[in-house]
Design a protein around this motif. Structure first.
Motif, PDB file in Angstrom:
ATOM      1  N   VAL A   1       0.808  -1.317  -0.203  1.00 45.30           N
ATOM      2  CA  VAL A   1       0.264   0.049   0.081  1.00 45.30           C
ATOM      3  C   VAL A   1       1.024   1.319  -0.170  1.00 45.30           C
ATOM      4  CG1 VAL A   1      -1.749   1.324   1.339  1.00 45.30           C
ATOM      5  CG2 VAL A   1      -1.799  -1.185   0.993  1.00 45.30           C
ATOM      6  N   THR A   2       0.529   2.224  -1.030  1.00 45.09           N
ATOM      7  CA  THR A   2       1.445   3.201  -1.160  1.00 45.09           C
ATOM      8  C   THR A   2       0.632   4.655  -0.860  1.00 45.09           C
ATOM      9  OG1 THR A   2       1.133   3.205  -3.497  1.00 45.09           O
ATOM     10  CG2 THR A   2       3.106   2.133  -2.727  1.00 45.09           C
ATOM     11  N   ALA A   3       1.541   5.615  -0.613  1.00 40.60           N
ATOM     12  CA  ALA A   3       1.001   7.005  -0.394  1.00 40.60           C
ATOM     13  C   ALA A   3       2.178   8.201  -0.821  1.00 40.60           C
ATOM     14  CB  ALA A   3       0.319   7.226   0.804  1.00 40.60           C
ATOM     15  N   GLY A   4       1.882   9.097  -0.987  1.00 45.04           N
ATOM     16  CA  GLY A   4       2.811  10.469  -1.155  1.00 45.04           C
ATOM     17  C   GLY A   4       3.537  10.558   0.021  1.00 45.04           C
ATOM     18  N   ARG A   5       4.616  11.243   0.058  1.00 46.94           N
ATOM     19  CA  ARG A   5       5.368  11.642   1.030  1.00 46.94           C
ATOM     20  C   ARG A   5       4.884  12.684   1.959  1.00 46.94           C
ATOM     21  NH1 ARG A   5       9.057   7.552   2.868  1.00 46.94           N
ATOM     22  NH2 ARG A   5      10.095   6.553   1.014  1.00 46.94           N
ATOM     23  N   HIS A   6       4.070  13.290   1.306  1.00 52.52           N
ATOM     24  CA  HIS A   6       3.418  14.673   1.993  1.00 52.52           C
ATOM     25  C   HIS A   6       2.335  14.313   3.085  1.00 52.52           C
ATOM     26  CE1 HIS A   6       1.027  13.749  -1.476  1.00 52.52           C
ATOM     27  NE2 HIS A   6       0.074  14.289  -0.954  1.00 52.52           N
ATOM     28  N   THR A   7       1.792  13.053   2.841  1.00 55.53           N
ATOM     29  CA  THR A   7       0.410  12.706   3.606  1.00 55.53           C
ATOM     30  C   THR A   7       1.099  12.430   5.161  1.00 55.53           C
ATOM     31  OG1 THR A   7       0.762  10.323   3.298  1.00 55.53           O
ATOM     32  CG2 THR A   7      -0.511  11.997   1.594  1.00 55.53           C
ATOM     33  N   SER A   8       0.125  12.220   5.829  1.00 55.58           N
ATOM     34  CA  SER A   8       0.130  11.896   7.321  1.00 55.58           C
ATOM     35  C   SER A   8       0.392  10.559   7.693  1.00 55.58           C
ATOM     36  CB  SER A   8      -1.118  12.616   8.267  1.00 55.58           C
ATOM     37  OG  SER A   8      -2.238  11.913   7.896  1.00 55.58           O
ATOM     38  N   TRP A   9       0.220   9.617   6.503  1.00 57.66           N
ATOM     39  CA  TRP A   9       0.184   8.273   6.473  1.00 57.66           C
ATOM     40  C   TRP A   9       1.612   7.837   6.804  1.00 57.66           C
ATOM     41  CZ3 TRP A   9      -4.409   6.357   7.885  1.00 57.66           C
ATOM     42  CH2 TRP A   9      -5.432   6.647   7.354  1.00 57.66           C
ATOM     43  N   GLU A  10       2.374   8.652   6.255  1.00 59.96           N
ATOM     44  CA  GLU A  10       3.834   8.282   6.238  1.00 59.96           C
ATOM     45  C   GLU A  10       4.528   8.181   7.367  1.00 59.96           C
ATOM     46  OE1 GLU A  10       8.215   9.525   4.163  1.00 59.96           O
ATOM     47  OE2 GLU A  10       6.596  11.154   4.472  1.00 59.96           O
ATOM     48  N   ARG A  11       3.838   9.060   8.439  1.00 59.70           N
ATOM     49  CA  ARG A  11       4.590   9.116   9.670  1.00 59.70           C
ATOM     50  C   ARG A  11       4.097   8.219  10.601  1.00 59.70           C
ATOM     51  NH1 ARG A  11       3.737  14.497   7.986  1.00 59.70           N
ATOM     52  NH2 ARG A  11       1.658  14.701   9.115  1.00 59.70           N
ATOM     53  N   ARG A  12       3.071   7.414  10.224  1.00 62.50           N
ATOM     54  CA  ARG A  12       2.682   6.512  11.018  1.00 62.50           C
ATOM     55  C   ARG A  12       3.445   5.095  11.242  1.00 62.50           C
ATOM     56  NH1 ARG A  12      -3.171   6.769  11.459  1.00 62.50           N
ATOM     57  NH2 ARG A  12      -3.022   4.790  12.470  1.00 62.50           N
ATOM     58  N   ARG A  13       3.634   4.482  12.343  1.00 66.15           N
ATOM     59  CA  ARG A  13       4.317   3.460  12.310  1.00 66.15           C
ATOM     60  C   ARG A  13       3.460   2.179  12.400  1.00 66.15           C
ATOM     61  NH1 ARG A  13       8.707   4.418  17.542  1.00 66.15           N
ATOM     62  NH2 ARG A  13       9.718   6.317  16.613  1.00 66.15           N
ATOM     63  N   LYS A  14       2.140   2.097  12.616  1.00 70.52           N
ATOM     64  CA  LYS A  14       1.313   1.101  12.317  1.00 70.52           C
ATOM     65  C   LYS A  14       0.171   1.721  11.722  1.00 70.52           C
ATOM     66  CE  LYS A  14      -0.404  -3.088  14.459  1.00 70.52           C
ATOM     67  NZ  LYS A  14      -0.500  -3.937  15.852  1.00 70.52           N
ATOM     68  N   ILE A  15      -0.620   0.946  10.862  1.00 69.07           N
ATOM     69  CA  ILE A  15      -1.880   1.363  10.122  1.00 69.07           C
ATOM     70  C   ILE A  15      -2.729   0.228  10.281  1.00 69.07           C
ATOM     71  CG2 ILE A  15      -3.068   2.509   8.342  1.00 69.07           C
ATOM     72  CD1 ILE A  15      -0.651   3.721   7.778  1.00 69.07           C
ATOM     73  N   ASP A  16      -3.913   0.459  10.766  1.00 64.49           N
ATOM     74  CA  ASP A  16      -5.073  -0.622  10.682  1.00 64.49           C
ATOM     75  C   ASP A  16      -5.683  -0.667   9.291  1.00 64.49           C
ATOM     76  OD1 ASP A  16      -8.101  -1.868  11.329  1.00 64.49           O
ATOM     77  OD2 ASP A  16      -6.359  -2.929  12.499  1.00 64.49           O
ATOM     78  N   LEU A  17      -5.856  -1.828   8.634  1.00 57.94           N
ATOM     79  CA  LEU A  17      -6.510  -1.745   7.200  1.00 57.94           C
ATOM     80  C   LEU A  17      -7.859  -1.066   7.393  1.00 57.94           C
ATOM     81  CD1 LEU A  17      -6.092  -2.657   4.393  1.00 57.94           C
ATOM     82  CD2 LEU A  17      -7.373  -4.415   4.970  1.00 57.94           C
TER      83      LEU A  17
END
Length: 326
Positions: free
Chosen positions: A190-206
């Motif tokens: 699963v990919t996203a841009g570097r500018h999003t807040s998702w990049e800084r997360r260490r764990k993400i629930d689907l």
């Protein structure tokens, strides 16, 4: 029918002419003796004589007349199907001779989905072109899943196909003439841009991603089905898909500039500096492979291209350890 099983040396080997096979294929393609004669710059009686010679040798009728013109019989179709390989091998032999006289020339035709053309293929082509600058590479887009285009290999349109196979090929009549060589595993992430807040997360629930805007290929493709199955395993519906496209470049544009999510091969995400999100997903093999025909002799130029694709193993190792290929 007993005559058809005659000994090769005593009947067929001495009397069957490649010229007659070519005339038969031209008649079948044009559906007319007269049209074939004009295309071949021959008289119509000469064309008829060549067909009659084949029918006499094989003791079967090869052509029928119908309201749509001349059509091959079941025997004619059987002969034409094998003749494709005969003509291809002859063409390859001429190319081999040309290559041996000048080992820096030749042509290679490759079928390749855009997802590979945007990741591994440029590195392969760059290295191949440095070694063999006079070899012409023809790269044609083959939408995933590439196995649908195996007939293009059999018809000799492509020398080889670069493809991603999510599972081993089944051993059946459809694939038993294919040779698949795995280069490396390149799983979807699963990919996203570097500018999003998702990049800084260490764990993400689907479940957190279900209502986010996604970019996916159309239903029925492997990356769409992989995401759909991952969400279904959690009791979730298919996520919100805002852009449906095969285009890797279009997907990259919106990932870079907008808050979209997508699923791409890991090497593509890292090569293009997109964030690989820490989402706990079921592991699924996604190997990059070379697909060829088992019974086809490739030209020397195509063989050398295959050798360059094998070098991608070092490339992907460097990518995994340093984030960039050497």
């Amino acid at each position: 029918m007993a005559k058809v099983t005659m000994e090769w040396e005593s009947r067929l080997g001495r009397r069957l002419r490649v010229r007659d096979l070519y005339i038969l294929s031209t008649v079948a393609r044009s559906r007319s003796m007269a049209k074939a004669a004009r295309e071949l710059a021959m008289s119509q009686p000469a064309v008829s004589e060549a067909i009659a010679n084949l029918e006499h040798i094989l003791a079967v009728r090869l052509l029928d007349r119908s309201p749509r013109g001349v059509e091959p019989t079941i025997y004619g179709n059987a002969l034409l199907k094998r003749s494709v390989a005969v003509f291809d091998e002859l063409r390859q032999s001429v190319k081999d001779i040309q290559f041996l006289s000048d080992p820096t020339t030749g042509e290679v035709t490759i079928g390749c989905p855009e997802s590979i053309a945007a990741t591994a293929l440029p590195w392969i082509v760059e290295n191949f072109s440095k070694k063999y600058p006079r070899v012409v590479l023809h790269v044609e887009d083959v939408p995933s899943p590439s196995i649908r285009f195996a007939e293009e290999l059999r018809s000799r349109k492509y020398d080889l196909i670069l493809a991603r196979w999510p599972t081993p090929l089944s051993r059946d009549d459809f694939t038993d003439d294919l040779h698949v060589e795995t280069l490396f595993d390149d799983p979807l992430v699963v990919t996203a841009g570097r500018h999003t807040s998702w990049e800084r997360r260490r764990k993400i629930d689907l479940a957190e991603l279900a209502d986010q805007p996604w970019i996916l290929a159309p239903p029925g493709t492997w990356n769409y089905e992989w995401i759909a199955q991952a969400f279904a395993a959690r009791g979730l519906g298919v996520p919100k898909v805002s852009i449906v496209t095969f285009s890797v470049h279009l997907g990259a544009h919106f990932l870079k500039n907008e808050a979209f999510l997508s699923a791409y091969p890991r090497s593509w995400a890292r090569l293009n500096s997109f964030a690989v999100l820490p989402v706990n997903l079921p592991l699924r093999s996604w190997p990059l492979s070379i697909v060829k025909l088992k019974n086809r002799t490739l030209s020397p130029a195509a063989e050398r291209f295959v050798e360059c694709t094998r070098d991608v193993r070092k490339w992907i190792t460097d990518l995994e350890t340093s984030g960039r290929p050497s």
